[in-house]
Design a protein around this motif. Structure first.
Motif, PDB file in Angstrom:
ATOM      1  N   GLY A 198       0.783  -1.218   0.000  1.00 56.37           N
ATOM      2  CA  GLY A 198       0.000   0.000   0.000  1.00 56.37           C
ATOM      3  C   GLY A 198       0.823   1.279   0.000  1.00 56.37           C
ATOM      4  O   GLY A 198       0.263   2.366  -0.022  1.00 56.37           O
TER       5      GLY A 198
ATOM      6  N   LYS B 157       1.373   4.044  -3.521  1.00 56.98           N
ATOM      7  CA  LYS B 157       0.549   5.246  -3.699  1.00 56.98           C
ATOM      8  C   LYS B 157       1.030   6.339  -2.747  1.00 56.98           C
ATOM      9  O   LYS B 157       1.226   6.092  -1.558  1.00 56.98           O
ATOM     10  CB  LYS B 157      -0.913   4.911  -3.387  1.00 56.98           C
ATOM     11  CG  LYS B 157      -1.842   6.100  -3.478  1.00 56.98           C
ATOM     12  CD  LYS B 157      -3.235   5.722  -3.023  1.00 56.98           C
ATOM     13  CE  LYS B 157      -4.018   6.992  -2.764  1.00 56.98           C
ATOM     14  NZ  LYS B 157      -5.237   6.745  -2.055  1.00 56.98           N
TER      15      LYS B 157
ATOM     16  N   ASP C 222      -5.968   6.395  -7.982  1.00 58.22           N
ATOM     17  CA  ASP C 222      -6.036   5.316  -6.987  1.00 58.22           C
ATOM     18  C   ASP C 222      -6.102   3.958  -7.678  1.00 58.22           C
ATOM     19  O   ASP C 222      -5.383   3.026  -7.304  1.00 58.22           O
ATOM     20  CB  ASP C 222      -7.255   5.484  -6.076  1.00 58.22           C
ATOM     21  CG  ASP C 222      -7.085   6.575  -5.035  1.00 58.22           C
ATOM     22  OD1 ASP C 222      -5.954   7.106  -4.895  1.00 58.22           O
ATOM     23  OD2 ASP C 222      -8.091   6.905  -4.374  1.00 58.22           O
TER      24      ASP C 222
ATOM     25  N   GLN D  88      -3.246   0.958  -7.573  1.00 54.64           N
ATOM     26  CA  GLN D  88      -3.580  -0.410  -7.174  1.00 54.64           C
ATOM     27  C   GLN D  88      -3.114  -1.407  -8.228  1.00 54.64           C
ATOM     28  O   GLN D  88      -2.547  -2.452  -7.905  1.00 54.64           O
ATOM     29  CB  GLN D  88      -5.083  -0.560  -6.952  1.00 54.64           C
ATOM     30  CG  GLN D  88      -5.544  -0.028  -5.626  1.00 54.64           C
ATOM     31  CD  GLN D  88      -7.042  -0.248  -5.433  1.00 54.64           C
ATOM     32  OE1 GLN D  88      -7.829  -0.215  -6.382  1.00 54.64           O
ATOM     33  NE2 GLN D  88      -7.440  -0.468  -4.193  1.00 54.64           N
TER      34      GLN D  88
ATOM     35  N   GLU E 257       0.656  -1.705  -8.206  1.00 51.78           N
ATOM     36  CA  GLU E 257       1.119  -2.493  -7.070  1.00 51.78           C
ATOM     37  C   GLU E 257       0.940  -3.991  -7.327  1.00 51.78           C
ATOM     38  O   GLU E 257       1.800  -4.791  -6.960  1.00 51.78           O
ATOM     39  CB  GLU E 257       0.399  -2.071  -5.790  1.00 51.78           C
ATOM     40  CG  GLU E 257       1.084  -2.588  -4.552  1.00 51.78           C
ATOM     41  CD  GLU E 257       0.727  -1.805  -3.321  1.00 51.78           C
ATOM     42  OE1 GLU E 257       1.655  -1.353  -2.634  1.00 51.78           O
ATOM     43  OE2 GLU E 257      -0.472  -1.644  -3.035  1.00 51.78           O
TER      44      GLU E 257
END
Length: 145
Positions: free
Chosen positions: A83, A86, A109, A113, A116
């Motif tokens: 996490g 970001k 966002d 995600q 990641e």
């Protein structure tokens, strides 16, 4: 991404290299080139996740408790950095009338995600042992001491 991931990987590789010996947080911090308190914070997370074990007192310290051949960097990333790709601050404001300002935060966002997930998939290809082998191939050393 935060520096905890680098500290965690570095520490685990060092412990894999010293597989028969414990290492104090001071020893690890000196090798990582950071403060022992930062190392203890990261190693505390790794201990809770089962990557390392500890023994207190004289002769104590940290020792690897996971298999470096089976422990991949995605597992380490999830433990200490999930996490963090970001940024803490994103531009835009969902309350604004402008279509860009009101939407960019949600779009970014979603993109972070997805990025990641791709990063996790990449880290899954690398184990702690792979990193140690790569280091030892540069320095012509044995993988464990």
């Amino acid at each position: 991404m935060n520096s905890e991931f680098s500290i965690a990987v570095h520490s685990l590789v060092l412990l894999a290299h010293r597989s028969d010996r414990m290492a104090t947080s001071d020893t690890i911090a000196d090798n990582v080139c950071t403060h022992p308190a930062r190392v203890r914070k990261v190693l505390g997370i790794l201990r809770k996740q089962g990557f390392v074990s500890t023994r207190e007192g004289i002769g104590g310290g940290y020792i690897l408790s996971c298999d470096p051949e089976e422990t991949n960097l995605a597992q380490v990333y999830r433990a200490v950095s999930m996490g963090t790709l970001k940024p803490g601050w994103c531009s835009g404001d969902p309350e604004k009338v402008c279509i860009i300002a009101s939407t960019v935060q949600n779009v970014m966002d979603d993109m972070f995600q997805e990025a990641e997930l791709h990063l996790e998939q990449y880290w899954e290809k690398w184990t702690i042992a792979d990193v140690l082998r790569k280091i030892c191939s540069v320095h012509k050393c044995k993988e464990t001491k």
